[in-house]
Design an enzyme around this catalytic site. Sequence first.
Site, PDB file in Angstrom:
ATOM      1  N   ASP A 169       0.813  -1.207   0.000  1.00 39.59           N
ATOM      2  CA  ASP A 169       0.000   0.000   0.000  1.00 39.59           C
ATOM      3  C   ASP A 169       0.856   1.270   0.000  1.00 39.59           C
ATOM      4  OD1 ASP A 169      -2.383   1.540   0.321  1.00 39.59           O
ATOM      5  OD2 ASP A 169      -2.038   1.614   2.484  1.00 39.59           O
ATOM      6  N   GLU A 414       3.550  -8.531   7.172  1.00 36.05           N
ATOM      7  CA  GLU A 414       2.304  -9.134   6.691  1.00 36.05           C
ATOM      8  C   GLU A 414       2.515 -10.216   5.635  1.00 36.05           C
ATOM      9  OE1 GLU A 414      -0.578  -6.089   5.797  1.00 36.05           O
ATOM     10  OE2 GLU A 414      -0.759  -5.580   7.902  1.00 36.05           O
ATOM     11  N   TYR A 467      -6.560  -4.058  12.503  1.00 35.36           N
ATOM     12  CA  TYR A 467      -7.446  -2.998  11.998  1.00 35.36           C
ATOM     13  C   TYR A 467      -8.911  -3.215  12.372  1.00 35.36           C
ATOM     14  CZ  TYR A 467      -3.571  -0.817   9.656  1.00 35.36           C
ATOM     15  OH  TYR A 467      -2.389  -0.142   9.419  1.00 35.36           O
ATOM     16  N   GLU A 503       0.810  -1.730  13.970  1.00 34.28           N
ATOM     17  CA  GLU A 503      -0.122  -0.932  13.166  1.00 34.28           C
ATOM     18  C   GLU A 503      -1.509  -1.056  13.748  1.00 34.28           C
ATOM     19  OE1 GLU A 503      -0.220  -1.366   8.896  1.00 34.28           O
ATOM     20  OE2 GLU A 503       1.939  -1.715   8.784  1.00 34.28           O
TER      21      GLU A 503
HETATM   22  C1  BDP Z   1      -1.350  -2.658   6.465  1.00 33.03           C
HETATM   23  C2  BDP Z   1      -0.018  -2.435   5.767  1.00 33.03           C
HETATM   24  C3  BDP Z   1       0.269  -0.951   5.489  1.00 33.03           C
HETATM   25  C4  BDP Z   1      -0.980  -0.287   4.954  1.00 33.03           C
HETATM   26  C5  BDP Z   1      -2.081  -0.403   5.980  1.00 33.03           C
HETATM   27  C6  BDP Z   1      -3.374   0.297   5.525  1.00 33.03           C
HETATM   28  O1  BDP Z   1       1.051  -2.979   6.496  1.00 33.03           O
HETATM   29  O2  BDP Z   1       1.336  -0.844   4.587  1.00 33.03           O
HETATM   30  O3  BDP Z   1      -0.767   1.034   4.553  1.00 33.03           O
HETATM   31  O4  BDP Z   1      -2.370  -1.772   6.154  1.00 33.03           O
HETATM   32  O5  BDP Z   1      -4.150  -0.330   4.832  1.00 33.03           O
HETATM   33  O6  BDP Z   1      -1.871  -3.868   6.073  1.00 33.03           O
HETATM   34  O7  BDP Z   1      -3.554   1.469   5.827  1.00 33.03           O
END
Ligand code: BDP
Length: 594
Positions: A169, A414, A467, A503
């Site tokens: 991404d 990932e 997320y 993240e």
């Molecule tokens: C994660 C990735 C990261 C993306 C993020 C996203 O590690 O590079 O930018 O998601 O979707 O899976 O914002």
Amino acid sequence: MLYPLDNGIREVKELSGLWNFKVDFKNEGFEKRWYENPLADTIEMPVPSSYNDLTTDTAIRDHIGDVWYERIIFIPNGWVNQRIVLRVGSATNHAVMWVNGQEVARHKGGYLPFEADITDLVKQGEKNRVTIAVNNILDWSCLPSGEIKTYKDTSKYPEGYKTQETYFDFFNYSGIHRPVRLYTTPKSYIEDVTVQTDIQDSNGVIKYSVSTQGDIASVKVSAFDENNKLVATSKGKNNQFIIKNAHLWEPGNAYLYSLVFQTESEQGVVQDRYELPVGIRTVRVAGKQLLINEKPFYFKGFGKHEDSDLHGRGMDEVINVKDFNLLKWIGANSFRTSHYPYSEELMRLADREGLVVLDEVPAVGMCFWSETNTVFNEERVNEQTLEHHLQVIREMIKRDKNHPCVVMWSIANEVATNEEASEPYIRAVAEETKKLDSTRPNTIVHTMWPSVDRVSQYVDVICLNKYFGWYSDHGKLDLIEKHMDKELLEWYEKYKKPIIITEYGADAIAGYHQVPAVTFTEEFQIELLHQFHKSFDKHDFVIGEQVWAFADFATKQGLTRVVGNKKGIFTRQRHPKSAAFYLQKRWLGKNPKW
Ligand code: BDP
């Protein structure tokens, strides 16, 4: 690999500035040997920078293939009898370099330096031509990986139509991204140095080893403190110092000794010299914790990108300094070099500023989140990928091994670690980091679930990208804490290792506000982070939180990306969104974890 230094014995000539530049639209440059003569019909292109955002031409921005850079260099008169090296900080993603039409280097991989001894190819007092062909094609033999998709149906697509498919991404910025330099060493020279530090009582122990080339009779090493006072000396290629009552390199409170390595000839004449900033610190994993100088460390910070307006991924000290000031302002103590090793200039700054770094290789995009569409197979991640992955690990450790700021190697981001073939692959990569550097823990960054993961037994620390509320149960803030708790406990139960959440985050468009909060507003971003924090604060094996992302950044075009990824806590111009003040309050406030 040593960073080029100017120190009275060695000299550095910066080759940053405008270079001649040409896009090889017809893919003919190699066949027509463009390197043999000055390039025709060029435009001006700054180095370092990404070329993509600097013209008004979509075809240049989205070009797939080679671009050519060229400039004339002169060799200063004083460089007679010196060894002359041409060094590129990084060229993304692959490069071939010529001097006066002769090939001097080939490099695969876009985020680490390469260099060539060009002493015998350059002429004093004359124009010498440097040509660099940079290629941005990503396939499964390199990191990051990707594939070129060709469109056969000529009723729909023009003949030969192709696109670069990437499974990560961020925009595939291309060009010469970091400084190009000429530097000298004497003919007999210091090739590399390695230091490892330890603490015994209140004394610092610095073990070092030096490798040299040519006729060198002896090696002397002197350690100076920050007041330039000589505090210890040593002799020989492999030895150690004891620095009494040493100042330690602490997160947020860096102290750097300067180690001066000097080689002498049989006659006692000084030959070469190299100064290395050295921070005395230890790092180790102990049970549920990661200890820096035997004290538990909690990571507060971000996943970042090397990304800014116009520059793209071009190294920019202005951005680096601003970013570090913002990191300190917000109370962050660390960041991850997501998803590739960052510039040497930035790593030196992190040493100086006392920021703690998770150093990551560009292994990103090795996961399709699919039961049937596998990544680890003959066509995709295979033996060749592994070979390159190991090579990049070696190059990264060789470049960054002496940085006190680096406390951990991140071997991938990932990966489909649910697939059977991921196990021997990740095992090989993890073991390579240990073989090359037994002083630092390693980690892998997961998107997978604990029940399906097959590889975390091979790393010291587990990193998670989660997320909830965004990619799963979108908008459901009330479920985040529960989901996070459940998953954290399962990971810990399975592996009994410390966990960093590398993240978590939500896109927020600066200036969008609404109460009650809805997704994409600044309020939602704050509330989502807050829900995650409620979970992190409960678990003693959670040793860090790094929000995704530090700043908004460019991505490829896509339905879920409105002019890039907007999960930044700062905008791409480094202006704070509301969540910056929320995080500042948390990170500078009291918490039993820090
Ligand atoms: C994660 C990735 C990261 C993306 C993020 C996203 O590690 O590079 O930018 O998601 O979707 O899976 O914002």
